[in-house]
Design a protein around this motif. Structure first.
Motif, PDB file in Angstrom:
ATOM      1  N   MET A   1      66.235  36.215  39.762  1.00  0.00           N
ATOM      2  CA  MET A   1      65.119  35.417  40.218  1.00  0.00           C
ATOM      3  C   MET A   1      64.987  35.601  41.728  1.00  0.00           C
ATOM      4  O   MET A   1      65.976  35.588  42.446  1.00  0.00           O
ATOM      5  N   ILE A   2      63.761  35.795  42.167  1.00  0.00           N
ATOM      6  CA  ILE A   2      63.479  35.921  43.593  1.00  0.00           C
ATOM      7  C   ILE A   2      62.807  34.627  44.036  1.00  0.00           C
ATOM      8  O   ILE A   2      61.766  34.236  43.497  1.00  0.00           O
ATOM      9  N   ILE A   3      63.392  33.957  44.992  1.00  0.00           N
ATOM     10  CA  ILE A   3      62.828  32.707  45.504  1.00  0.00           C
ATOM     11  C   ILE A   3      61.986  33.044  46.722  1.00  0.00           C
ATOM     12  O   ILE A   3      62.499  33.528  47.737  1.00  0.00           O
ATOM     13  N   ILE A   4      60.683  32.798  46.626  1.00  0.00           N
ATOM     14  CA  ILE A   4      59.773  33.063  47.738  1.00  0.00           C
ATOM     15  C   ILE A   4      59.778  31.892  48.711  1.00  0.00           C
ATOM     16  O   ILE A   4      59.873  32.058  49.914  1.00  0.00           O
ATOM     17  N   THR A   8      57.778  28.447  44.948  1.00  0.00           N
ATOM     18  CA  THR A   8      57.332  29.709  44.364  1.00  0.00           C
ATOM     19  C   THR A   8      58.507  30.623  44.071  1.00  0.00           C
ATOM     20  O   THR A   8      59.347  30.872  44.940  1.00  0.00           O
ATOM     21  N   VAL A   9      58.540  31.135  42.817  1.00  0.00           N
ATOM     22  CA  VAL A   9      59.597  32.066  42.428  1.00  0.00           C
ATOM     23  C   VAL A   9      59.003  33.239  41.662  1.00  0.00           C
ATOM     24  O   VAL A   9      57.883  33.158  41.139  1.00  0.00           O
ATOM     25  N   VAL A  10      59.775  34.303  41.589  1.00  0.00           N
ATOM     26  CA  VAL A  10      59.431  35.481  40.800  1.00  0.00           C
ATOM     27  C   VAL A  10      60.529  35.627  39.756  1.00  0.00           C
ATOM     28  O   VAL A  10      61.712  35.648  40.099  1.00  0.00           O
ATOM     29  N   LEU A  32      55.494  36.557  37.171  1.00  0.00           N
ATOM     30  CA  LEU A  32      56.267  37.435  36.298  1.00  0.00           C
ATOM     31  C   LEU A  32      56.424  38.779  36.994  1.00  0.00           C
ATOM     32  O   LEU A  32      55.445  39.350  37.459  1.00  0.00           O
ATOM     33  N   ASN A  33      57.652  39.287  37.047  1.00  0.00           N
ATOM     34  CA  ASN A  33      57.926  40.586  37.647  1.00  0.00           C
ATOM     35  C   ASN A  33      58.297  41.615  36.577  1.00  0.00           C
ATOM     36  O   ASN A  33      58.594  42.753  36.886  1.00  0.00           O
ATOM     37  N   GLU A  34      58.295  41.195  35.322  1.00  0.00           N
ATOM     38  CA  GLU A  34      58.588  42.043  34.168  1.00  0.00           C
ATOM     39  C   GLU A  34      57.781  41.509  32.992  1.00  0.00           C
ATOM     40  O   GLU A  34      57.310  40.375  33.014  1.00  0.00           O
ATOM     41  N   TYR A  57      52.357  40.414  39.819  1.00  0.00           N
ATOM     42  CA  TYR A  57      53.142  40.336  41.042  1.00  0.00           C
ATOM     43  C   TYR A  57      53.158  41.714  41.686  1.00  0.00           C
ATOM     44  O   TYR A  57      53.364  42.722  41.009  1.00  0.00           O
ATOM     45  N   ASN A  58      52.928  41.756  43.004  1.00  0.00           N
ATOM     46  CA  ASN A  58      52.837  43.024  43.747  1.00  0.00           C
ATOM     47  C   ASN A  58      51.854  43.988  43.087  1.00  0.00           C
ATOM     48  O   ASN A  58      52.126  45.183  42.932  1.00  0.00           O
TER      49      ASN A  58
END
Length: 188
Positions: A1-4, A8-10, A32-34, A57-58
């Motif tokens: 998990m990426i915490i922005i 907000t998280v990814v 969602l990153n996947e 995302y991105n």
């Protein structure tokens, strides 16, 4: 998990999505990153008033796949009146669950709960189950087909707003597109 940031998280997996939604935390915007496939139900934590699940995302758009089930608790689900708005956006969805992407129980307790689907492509059995609240479909492409479970409706709902550039393709041969429930239903 990426915490922005604190809200907000990814997420990179089903287990991270489940953790972000179920645990008592301040995460209300989840990217969602996947591609994510639901393997059990996810209960939205009672401290969350508004939640957004964003499938892009991105600049990469991801896919969300329902669990093959006919149980509301095997979807992402609301189990208290706190979540007043749940937004699912910018993703492709394969739907198997009769109770939709997000399940809102049939109780007047949830009459102020809004589900919004914005810029999604949905192919499946039933997109929305929100019999007392407000449901919005904006800039989306919805295909309802006879599939895994019964239902085969765009929505089992009370108040529905369809807007933007939305296309609904209902190919089921034995079900209505919208099943309006409870008092004073509307379609706008």
């Amino acid at each position: 998990m990426i915490i922005i940031d604190e809200n907000t998280v990814v997420v990179n997996s089903f287990s991270e999505l489940k953790s972000a939604l179920e645990e008592t935390n301040a995460y209300t915007y989840i990217y969602l990153n996947e591609d994510i496939t639901l393997t059990s139900g996810i209960r939205i934590a009672s401290n969350k008033v508004s939640v957004t699940i964003d499938g892009t995302y991105n600049n990469v758009r991801h896919k969300y796949t329902d669990m093959k089930s006919t149980s509301g608790t095997n979807a992402i689900y609301v189990n208290n009146a706190n979540p007043s708005k749940i937004v699912v956006k910018n993703m492709d969805v394969t739907g198997y669950n009769y109770y939709g992407i997000v399940y809102v129980p049939e109780s007047s307790t949830y009459q102020n709960t809004t589900l919004e689907y914005n810029n999604i492509t949905y192919v499946g059995t039933q997109c929305i189950f929100n019999p007392y609240g407000i449901s919005r479909i904006i800039d989306s492409n919805i295909t309802i087909q006879d599939s895994y479970s019964v239902g085969n409706e765009v929505a089992e709902c009370n108040k529905v707003y369809v807007g933007g550039n939305t296309t609904i393709n209902h190919t089921s041969t034995s079900n209505s597109s919208f099943w309006f429930r409870n008092t004073n239903p509307t379609l706008t």
